[in-house]
Design an enzyme around this catalytic site. Structure first.
Site, PDB file in Angstrom:
ATOM      1  N   GLY A  74       0.842  -1.193   0.000  1.00 46.51           N
ATOM      2  CA  GLY A  74       0.000   0.000   0.000  1.00 46.51           C
ATOM      3  C   GLY A  74       0.873   1.236   0.000  1.00 46.51           C
ATOM      4  O   GLY A  74       2.055   1.154   0.328  1.00 46.51           O
ATOM      5  N   TYR A 134       4.052  -3.061   2.400  1.00 47.33           N
ATOM      6  CA  TYR A 134       3.394  -2.384   3.525  1.00 47.33           C
ATOM      7  C   TYR A 134       2.926  -3.410   4.549  1.00 47.33           C
ATOM      8  O   TYR A 134       3.007  -3.189   5.754  1.00 47.33           O
ATOM      9  CB  TYR A 134       2.199  -1.566   3.012  1.00 47.33           C
ATOM     10  CG  TYR A 134       1.459  -0.832   4.109  1.00 47.33           C
ATOM     11  CD1 TYR A 134       1.831   0.445   4.485  1.00 47.33           C
ATOM     12  CD2 TYR A 134       0.394  -1.443   4.782  1.00 47.33           C
ATOM     13  CE1 TYR A 134       1.169   1.111   5.506  1.00 47.33           C
ATOM     14  CE2 TYR A 134      -0.274  -0.782   5.811  1.00 47.33           C
ATOM     15  CZ  TYR A 134       0.117   0.490   6.163  1.00 47.33           C
ATOM     16  OH  TYR A 134      -0.545   1.143   7.173  1.00 47.33           O
ATOM     17  N   HIS A 137       7.959  -7.760  -3.903  1.00 53.32           N
ATOM     18  CA  HIS A 137       6.648  -8.225  -4.384  1.00 53.32           C
ATOM     19  C   HIS A 137       6.746  -9.580  -5.084  1.00 53.32           C
ATOM     20  O   HIS A 137       7.164  -9.644  -6.242  1.00 53.32           O
ATOM     21  CB  HIS A 137       6.059  -7.186  -5.341  1.00 53.32           C
ATOM     22  CG  HIS A 137       5.670  -5.928  -4.646  1.00 53.32           C
ATOM     23  ND1 HIS A 137       4.411  -5.720  -4.146  1.00 53.32           N
ATOM     24  CD2 HIS A 137       6.389  -4.836  -4.320  1.00 53.32           C
ATOM     25  CE1 HIS A 137       4.359  -4.536  -3.553  1.00 53.32           C
ATOM     26  NE2 HIS A 137       5.556  -3.979  -3.647  1.00 53.32           N
ATOM     27  N   GLU A 197       4.370 -11.284  -6.189  1.00 53.19           N
ATOM     28  CA  GLU A 197       3.282 -11.447  -7.161  1.00 53.19           C
ATOM     29  C   GLU A 197       3.628 -10.941  -8.557  1.00 53.19           C
ATOM     30  O   GLU A 197       2.983 -11.302  -9.527  1.00 53.19           O
ATOM     31  CB  GLU A 197       2.004 -10.763  -6.646  1.00 53.19           C
ATOM     32  CG  GLU A 197       2.028  -9.230  -6.596  1.00 53.19           C
ATOM     33  CD  GLU A 197       2.671  -8.656  -5.337  1.00 53.19           C
ATOM     34  OE1 GLU A 197       3.422  -9.376  -4.670  1.00 53.19           O
ATOM     35  OE2 GLU A 197       2.424  -7.474  -5.044  1.00 53.19           O
ATOM     36  N   LYS A 213     -11.000 -11.275 -16.003  1.00 51.27           N
ATOM     37  CA  LYS A 213     -11.491 -11.414 -17.380  1.00 51.27           C
ATOM     38  C   LYS A 213     -11.171 -12.793 -17.980  1.00 51.27           C
ATOM     39  O   LYS A 213     -12.043 -13.432 -18.555  1.00 51.27           O
ATOM     40  CB  LYS A 213     -10.858 -10.316 -18.233  1.00 51.27           C
ATOM     41  CG  LYS A 213     -11.453 -10.206 -19.611  1.00 51.27           C
ATOM     42  CD  LYS A 213     -12.667  -9.338 -19.561  1.00 51.27           C
ATOM     43  CE  LYS A 213     -13.255  -9.082 -20.930  1.00 51.27           C
ATOM     44  NZ  LYS A 213     -14.416  -8.187 -20.821  1.00 51.27           N
TER      45      LYS A 213
END
Ligand code: XMP
Length: 514
Positions: free
Chosen positions: A56, A84, A170, A172, A370
């Site tokens: 964040g 964060y 990160h 991801e 999607k």
């Protein structure tokens, strides 16, 4: 869907939340993004196998920084804090977080100190992706540092006994080489997930949820023929059959043979109660003399609502409205730091239907991405023509007939557009590009056909590549494809004597011309 096996992602405002959720689902584990201040009681009710605290933009030591319910640390549920999330973990459990001497942004070399648990099977050195201004300067007493980078002495920390893990980088994002392995270690090794989530289980679970919520009431769905509304309609139809009525509005701004194809698919193939509303005249008369793009959009949006209201009124006793809202839309509107994304949201709503219609929303796709919706559509038996469709704007061809929209100009565009589509499909580019379409320009140019001078319309060809429609580049279509499109349109479409190719990227241009 095996809800015994849910992972909760606490949203602290990261732009990567969707990506984290995606990665978890890729491991065939069901997950849900929840607000950062979710209460411990609520968490216990959901009984997750593990929790991931997202990154964040805030600083944990600043006033008003988003926090979590303190009881979450003591529930015995494994927690992975990312960026964060790690800093919050450090600060709340007795460590210290400070502004880093220098911001770390981009690739960094991750040096693993402890290759057990969350780093099991990792090489000593790999590339990770950093994006932070603060850092953990001191870890809580029960933790140990398990990785470093050149700029971060504490790039990762762990309290194995409590199953608490923090990563400054990160895992991801694709740039983190071992990101998938790290998440897998957390999900399977630490949270003990089994990875049994599939689309089939999602369908079964959704059907029983829809049945329970709807009961014997009536439901309507605005069907556009696009992927999202089509998949949502078929899923709800599978659950409640003829209690669902789909409303397909032919506003006269559709592509050639589009309305026929949609009717055929949904009436013949899925035996749905489809209300076809021929509103061509209504829309075209409202658009008469209008040239301003925004005015066109507003008129079309309003008229759509009126038509939809009329039809829903005719059906009578309707309680629910199905919308094909997807996960990214949900996240945009619930993110801890709202921001301008909430403005974008209104464009995603089906025709921007007003709240005062008094219908409750049924959004069966609100947890999917999607490509997962496409997978679901396939599982539900929707044909590829619908599942793999390129996006088509709500205001339809009205924003591709530049200037005044008349039946005559729409027909010229429809003919040109059909040829573009056929050639693009035949050449194999239909699914390689984001969109490919024709635009009718409000200028005439001189040409020569046979021995005759012509003075006719110009068609612009637009073809773009994009991953999300937010930015785009013009597609490098081969010359022979361009040539075939140009020849076909000029030879066969009456009223056109010139074709040009749009070579603008977005930004600064947009994909649609209006
Ligand atoms: P622009 O033209 O803004 O378009 O670059 C980005 C993407 O959004 C589609 N688009 C719309 N979709 N209602 C929609 O549902 C609309 O009013 C609308 N306007 C643009 C456009 O086709 C492209 O994929």
């Amino acid at each position: 869907m095996n809800t015994d096996e849910i992972i909760l992602i606490l949203d602290f405002g990261s732009q990567y939340n969707q990506l984290i959720a995606r990665r978890v689902r890729e491991e065939r584990i069901y997950c849900k993004i929840v607000p950062h201040d979710i209460g411990a009681d609520e968490v216990m009710k959901l009984s997750p196998r593990g929790m991931i605290f997202s990154g964040g933009p805030a600083s944990v030591y600043k006033e008003g920084a988003p926090l979590c319910d303190k009881r979450l640390w003591t529930l015995g549920i494994p927690i992975l804090g990312i960026c964060y999330g790690m800093q919050l973990m450090a600060k709340e459990l007795g460590g210290e977080v400070l502004k880093a001497p220098s911001r770390e942004y981009g690739k960094a070399e991750l040096l693993v100190i402890d290759d057990k648990d969350i780093f099991k099977g990792l090489p000593k050195s790999s590339i990770c992706w950093m994006s932070h201004g603060d850092h953990v300067s001191q870890i809580p007493r029960s933790f140990k540092t398990i990785a470093q980078t050149t700029n971060s002495e504490i790039a990762a920390m762990a309290d194995n006994s409590r199953n608490l893990y923090g990563l400054q980088f990160h895992p991801e994002v694709a740039h983190t080489q071992m990101g998938k392995e790290i998440l897998r270690n957390f999900l399977y090794g630490i949270c003990k997930c089994s990875g049994s989530w599939t689309m089939k289980s999602f369908i079964d679970e959704s059907i029983s949820k829809i049945k329970e919520r709807v009961g014997h009431d009536k439901v309507v769905c605005g069907l556009s023929g696009g992927v999202d509304s089509s998949v949502a309609a078929v899923l709800v139809n599978k659950a409640i059959g003829r209690q669902l009525s789909c409303i397909f509005v032919n506003n006269g701004l559709l592509r050639k043979s589009e309305s026929g194809e949609v009717r055929k698919t949904f009436e013949d193939h899925f035996h749905m109660d489809l209300h076809y509303v021929d509103a061509e005249e209504r829309f075209l008369s409202k658009l008469k003399g209008i040239e301003d793009p925004e005015e066109k959009r507003k008129i079309i949006g309003n008229e759509f609502i009126r038509v939809f209201e009329d039809e829903a009124g005719r059906i009578g006793g309707v309680r629910f409205l199905v919308q094909g809202t997807l996960y990214p839309d949900v996240i945009e509107s619930t993110s801890a730091f709202g921001g301008p994304s909430s403005v974008i949201k209104s464009h995603h709503n089906v025709g921007g239907l007003p709240n005062d219609m008094g219908l409750e929303l049924l959004e069966p796709l609100r947890e999917l991405f999607k490509d997962e919706v496409r997978q679901l559509g396939k599982e539900l038996g929707l044909p590829d023509e619908i599942i793999l469709r390129q996006p088509f704007p709500g205001p339809g061809l009205a924003v591709r007939v530049i200037g005044e929209v008349t039946m005559e100009r729409l027909n010229i565009l429809r003919e040109a557009d059909e040829r573009v589509l056929n050639i693009i499909k035949k050449s194999g580019y239909y699914n390689k590009v984001w969109q490919s379409f024709a635009v009718l320009l409000p200028v005439k140019t001189v040409g020569v056909m046979g021995d005759e001078r012509t003075y006719e319309n110009v068609i612009a060809l637009r073809a773009v590549t994009s991953s999300d429609g937010m930015t785009a580049d013009w597609a490098r279509l081969p010359y022979d494809v361009l040539e075939e499109i140009s020849n076909k349109i000029i030879n066969e479409v009456q009223g056109v004597n010139r074709v040009v190719f749009d070579i603008s990227s977005k930004p600064p241009s947009t994909i649609e011309w209006e």
